[in-house]
Design a protein around this motif. Structure first.
Motif, mmCIF file in Angstrom:
data_model
loop_
_atom_site.group_PDB
_atom_site.id
_atom_site.type_symbol
_atom_site.label_atom_id
_atom_site.label_comp_id
_atom_site.label_asym_id
_atom_site.label_seq_id
_atom_site.Cartn_x
_atom_site.Cartn_y
_atom_site.Cartn_z
ATOM 1 N N UNK A 181 36.182 45.692 34.702
ATOM 2 C CA UNK A 181 37.720 44.905 32.999
ATOM 3 C C UNK A 181 38.553 44.032 33.475
ATOM 4 N N UNK A 182 38.712 43.244 32.607
ATOM 5 C CA UNK A 182 39.783 42.446 32.526
ATOM 6 C C UNK A 182 39.402 41.001 32.493
ATOM 7 N N UNK A 183 40.700 40.404 32.263
ATOM 8 C CA UNK A 183 40.579 39.176 32.084
ATOM 9 C C UNK A 183 39.540 37.612 33.735
ATOM 10 N N UNK A 184 38.601 37.339 33.145
ATOM 11 C CA UNK A 184 38.260 35.797 34.044
ATOM 12 C C UNK A 184 38.334 35.077 33.769
ATOM 13 N N UNK A 185 38.204 34.403 34.857
ATOM 14 C CA UNK A 185 37.636 32.827 34.563
ATOM 15 C C UNK A 185 37.214 32.271 35.756
ATOM 16 N N UNK A 186 36.094 32.299 35.634
ATOM 17 C CA UNK A 186 35.021 32.068 37.456
ATOM 18 C C UNK A 186 34.917 30.537 37.423
ATOM 19 N N UNK A 187 35.723 29.695 37.808
ATOM 20 C CA UNK A 187 36.589 28.436 37.990
ATOM 21 C C UNK A 187 37.485 28.709 39.114
ATOM 22 N N UNK A 228 28.426 22.974 28.194
ATOM 23 C CA UNK A 228 27.075 24.567 28.337
ATOM 24 C C UNK A 228 28.399 24.790 30.147
ATOM 25 N N UNK A 229 28.184 23.962 30.946
ATOM 26 C CA UNK A 229 29.167 24.184 32.305
ATOM 27 C C UNK A 229 30.600 24.379 31.751
ATOM 28 N N UNK A 230 31.198 23.842 31.122
ATOM 29 C CA UNK A 230 32.334 24.300 30.979
ATOM 30 C C UNK A 230 32.410 24.925 30.261
ATOM 31 N N UNK A 231 31.643 25.492 29.810
ATOM 32 C CA UNK A 231 31.523 27.544 28.876
ATOM 33 C C UNK A 231 31.515 28.066 29.924
ATOM 34 N N UNK A 232 30.756 28.375 30.809
ATOM 35 C CA UNK A 232 30.393 28.811 31.724
ATOM 36 C C UNK A 232 31.592 28.823 32.256
ATOM 37 N N UNK A 233 32.168 28.104 32.930
ATOM 38 C CA UNK A 233 33.613 28.377 33.701
ATOM 39 C C UNK A 233 34.846 29.113 33.006
ATOM 40 N N UNK A 234 34.659 29.234 31.578
ATOM 41 C CA UNK A 234 36.147 29.305 31.095
ATOM 42 C C UNK A 234 36.190 30.725 30.899
ATOM 43 N N UNK A 235 37.563 30.818 30.179
ATOM 44 C CA UNK A 235 38.583 32.857 30.862
ATOM 45 C C UNK A 235 36.993 33.187 29.274
ATOM 46 N N UNK A 236 36.985 34.514 30.098
ATOM 47 C CA UNK A 236 36.077 35.567 29.214
ATOM 48 C C UNK A 236 37.093 37.208 29.207
ATOM 49 N N UNK A 237 37.119 37.607 28.542
ATOM 50 C CA UNK A 237 37.464 39.346 28.550
ATOM 51 C C UNK A 237 36.509 39.902 29.363
ATOM 52 N N UNK A 238 35.889 40.649 30.271
ATOM 53 C CA UNK A 238 35.203 41.436 30.504
ATOM 54 C C UNK A 238 35.414 43.014 30.351
ATOM 55 N N UNK A 335 44.624 48.170 41.879
ATOM 56 C CA UNK A 335 44.482 47.315 40.746
ATOM 57 C C UNK A 335 43.113 47.419 40.801
ATOM 58 N N UNK A 336 42.399 46.947 41.468
ATOM 59 C CA UNK A 336 40.693 47.291 41.735
ATOM 60 C C UNK A 336 40.016 48.944 41.860
ATOM 61 N N UNK A 337 40.936 49.581 40.685
ATOM 62 C CA UNK A 337 40.080 50.637 40.967
ATOM 63 C C UNK A 337 39.737 51.196 39.511
ATOM 64 N N UNK A 338 39.827 50.549 38.724
ATOM 65 C CA UNK A 338 38.751 50.467 37.125
ATOM 66 C C UNK A 338 38.638 51.974 36.624
ATOM 67 N N UNK A 339 36.933 52.192 36.602
ATOM 68 C CA UNK A 339 36.917 53.476 36.275
ATOM 69 C C UNK A 339 36.755 53.872 37.281
ATOM 70 N N UNK A 340 36.930 53.407 38.925
ATOM 71 C CA UNK A 340 37.151 54.826 39.660
ATOM 72 C C UNK A 340 35.821 54.685 40.321
ATOM 73 N N UNK A 341 35.470 55.567 41.900
ATOM 74 C CA UNK A 341 36.892 56.074 42.008
ATOM 75 C C UNK A 341 37.767 55.073 43.031
ATOM 76 N N UNK A 342 38.867 55.234 43.196
ATOM 77 C CA UNK A 342 39.286 54.535 43.991
ATOM 78 C C UNK A 342 39.003 54.275 45.705
ATOM 79 N N UNK A 343 38.399 52.720 46.083
ATOM 80 C CA UNK A 343 37.802 52.234 46.805
ATOM 81 C C UNK A 343 36.228 52.570 46.675
ATOM 82 N N UNK A 344 35.200 52.535 45.553
ATOM 83 C CA UNK A 344 34.326 52.776 44.746
ATOM 84 C C UNK A 344 33.553 53.289 46.059
#
Length: 575
Positions: A181-187, A228-238, A335-344
């Protein structure tokens, strides 16, 4: 109790292409779906309810629609189903499998999309939308929440490899953010423009905003979709997953585009440079593709450079390939624990990247084993090192009161039993690459047959869940005694059609048998949207539609009905 068996589905005529693509076939399908509904807690949000279907059959481009659901198929290959088990059933576990997400930096110079006429997976017309579409798959898991046959809330999610497409640091960052989860900019590269092949005007590719290019995609009927391509690389909230998740390593997570050796000198410069090859003459392209497919020496300087059509792109240091250790360390980062567990699933013991396999608790009495079947020497297929093989054997022995030794002799000892589910990227049939791994150069490699033989010695092994093939296939592995059989559950990718994930439920039938229920799910996105819409759900919908229509698509990856939504019977080794 009436049953829908594998044989009944076939004789009812439901095993043909019509059912595979979800078109109505016969009254038998309606009856099967009604029976499925009576046996389930809910079918909502799964392919038991509906599944993607073509509006128009044939080779031309088509929109998709929601077709009829796929009924439950009872698989009695390894044990006989007994009546009344639905009333006796006790849920032991429910989890979800993601596989072959292939989160892709489509603007990277270290790609060879121009080889797609010879290697279809070198380029996909939908791949710029992959990150946001994977977030829609996460949303589906969050909304379904429970196993459809037991009603048990999901315990966790497990990925089975190829989480990234080209093992780039930036792809890893997007993958972790989508699941946590969080803000993602796939560009990557330029902050205000798409710089990949699909805005180049090159006739080898579908250019959604450039009409009249004369490419094979447009000839098939691919639409023009400006923006379409510009939208695909735009920022979104996961939103991120609501349940803990665990990670398994795949060949695309440790090799260049999943095929070339990871330790090529100077490779970082190709990843982070400013020149991207988007075309070469047919003779050169064919030669390079043949070298990759045959595993012969691949001239990397020619593959990613040399003559041809070159596009200048914005360099980006975040495109550097990560090492196996960096992959693990990123998962361990708080910072990458998210819903867990630590280290996944990974721990500090895995942080050097040499041994990236581990055990984890799925549910009380059920242990998961995550394997590393990759080798960084090159080729897409895998194998297992002898040290890891021995570790698996020791792990199974520690929690199996009854097992069989190498010579088939029964061994009984006093330990607390656990049931086991194994997870890997490669399947038994694709563990054929015995090249040494640089992390364990002196460690002999073993193939899939050797590993299947090991698992058959341990009745407490219920299933081996994997990916890699991008298709749905469920295989029974019968042992020397009824207790020694297990199921191999192979699930299609989320990058190629049919873009599935799979729910697996484990249940005790209280009659000497266990049931593994497998149910396929699709991303939470409409089957068709207005072509002008650029919402996250619309992009996820187009990701599915474009994948169906890809000129290289293989609809056989959908699998047979007995590979979809199933009840897999097993003898309960603990009864």
């Amino acid at each position: 109790m009436a049953e829908l068996t594998r044989r009944a589905v076939a004789t009812a005529g439901a095993a043909g292409l019509g059912l595979l693509l979800c078109t109505p076939t016969a009254n038998a399908l309606d009856r099967a779906l009604r029976l499925t509904s009576t046996r389930s807690v809910t079918t909502s949000g799964t392919t038991l309810e509906q599944a993607a279907a073509a509006v128009t059959a044939g080779p031309a481009y088509t929109r998709l629609q929601g077709g009829p659901g796929w009924p439950l198929v009872v698989r009695s290959d390894l044990a006989t189903p007994k009546s009344g088990r639905d009333d006796r059933r006790r849920a032991l576990s429910a989890f979800v499998q993601f596989t072959d997400l292939h989160i892709t930096d489509t603007e990277s110079p270290a790609r060879f999309e121009y080889l797609h006429p010879f290697i279809g997976s070198a380029h996909r017309p939908q791949e710029a939308l992959g990150t946001i579409a994977t977030s829609a798959l996460v949303e589906r898991v969050n909304s379904v929440r429970q196993g459809p046959f037991t009603g048990r809330p999901f315990d966790l999610m497990v990925t089975t490899g190829d989480n990234t497409d080209n093992h780039e640091l930036i792809e890893l960052d997007w993958f972790l953010k989508v699941l946590n989860g969080g803000s993602v900019t796939p560009n990557s590269g330029a902050t205000n423009a798409y710089e990949g092949v699909q805005s180049s005007g090159n006739e080898a590719f579908w250019n959604p905003a450039i009409p009249g290019v004369g490419d094979d995609y447009s000839a098939k009927g691919f639409p023009q979709l400006p923006g379409l391509l510009e939208a695909g690389i735009g920022t979104f909230t996961a939103p991120g997953l609501d349940v803990p998740w665990f990670c398994t390593f795949g060949n695309h997570d440790d090799s260049i585009v999943g095929s070339l050796p990871a330790q090529i000198p100077g490779i970082d410069a190709w990843y982070t440079g400013r020149y991207k090859v988007i075309g070469k003459d047919e003779s050169t392209s064919r030669k390079l593709a043949d070298a990759i497919k045959k595993g012969s020496s691949v001239p990397v300087a020619e593959l990613f450079g040399g003559s041809g059509t070159i596009r200048e792109v914005t360099p980006d240091a975040r495109r550097r390939p990560f090492t196996t250790g960096q992959f693990v360390q990123a998962h361990l980062d708080a910072a990458n624990t998210g819903p867990g567990p630590v280290g996944h699933g990974f721990t500090s013991a895995n942080a050097d990247g040499k041994n990236v396999y581990y055990t984890f608790r799925i549910a009380p009495g059920i242990t998961g084993i995550s394997l590393d079947t990759t080798t960084d020497a090159g080729f897409a297929d895998g194998s297992i090192g002898l040290a890891q093989y021995n570790w698996v054997e020791s792990t199974l022995k520690r929690s199996s009161s009854t097992y069989y030794d190498f010579f088939g002799r029964k061994v009984v000892h006093d330990v607390t039993d656990e049931l086991f589910l194994l997870f890997s990227h490669h399947t038994s049939g694709t563990m054929t690459n015995l090249l040494p791994d640089s992390r364990h150069l002196l460690d002999p490699r073993l193939n899939g047959d050797a590993f299947v033989a090991l698992l058959k010695r341990f009745p407490n092994v219920l299933a081996w869940v994997n990916g890699h093939t991008h298709l749905n296939k469920i295989t029974p592995h019968a042992g020397n005694t009824p207790q020694q059989g297990f199921w191999e559950i192979n699930t299609a990718s989320h990058i190629d059609f049919p873009q599935h994930a799979r729910i697996v439920e484990v249940a005790d039938n209280a009659d000497g048998t266990l049931s593994l229920f497998t149910t396929l799910i699709e991303a939470e996105a409409p089957y068709a949207v207005d072509y002008g819409s650029r919402t996250p759900q619309a992009l996820a919908s187009l990701y599915r539609e474009l994948s169906y229509n890809d000129i290289h698509t293989d609809l056989g990856r959908v699998g047979d009905p007995a590979d979809h939504n199933t009840e897999l019977l097993l003898v309960n080794p603990l009864s």
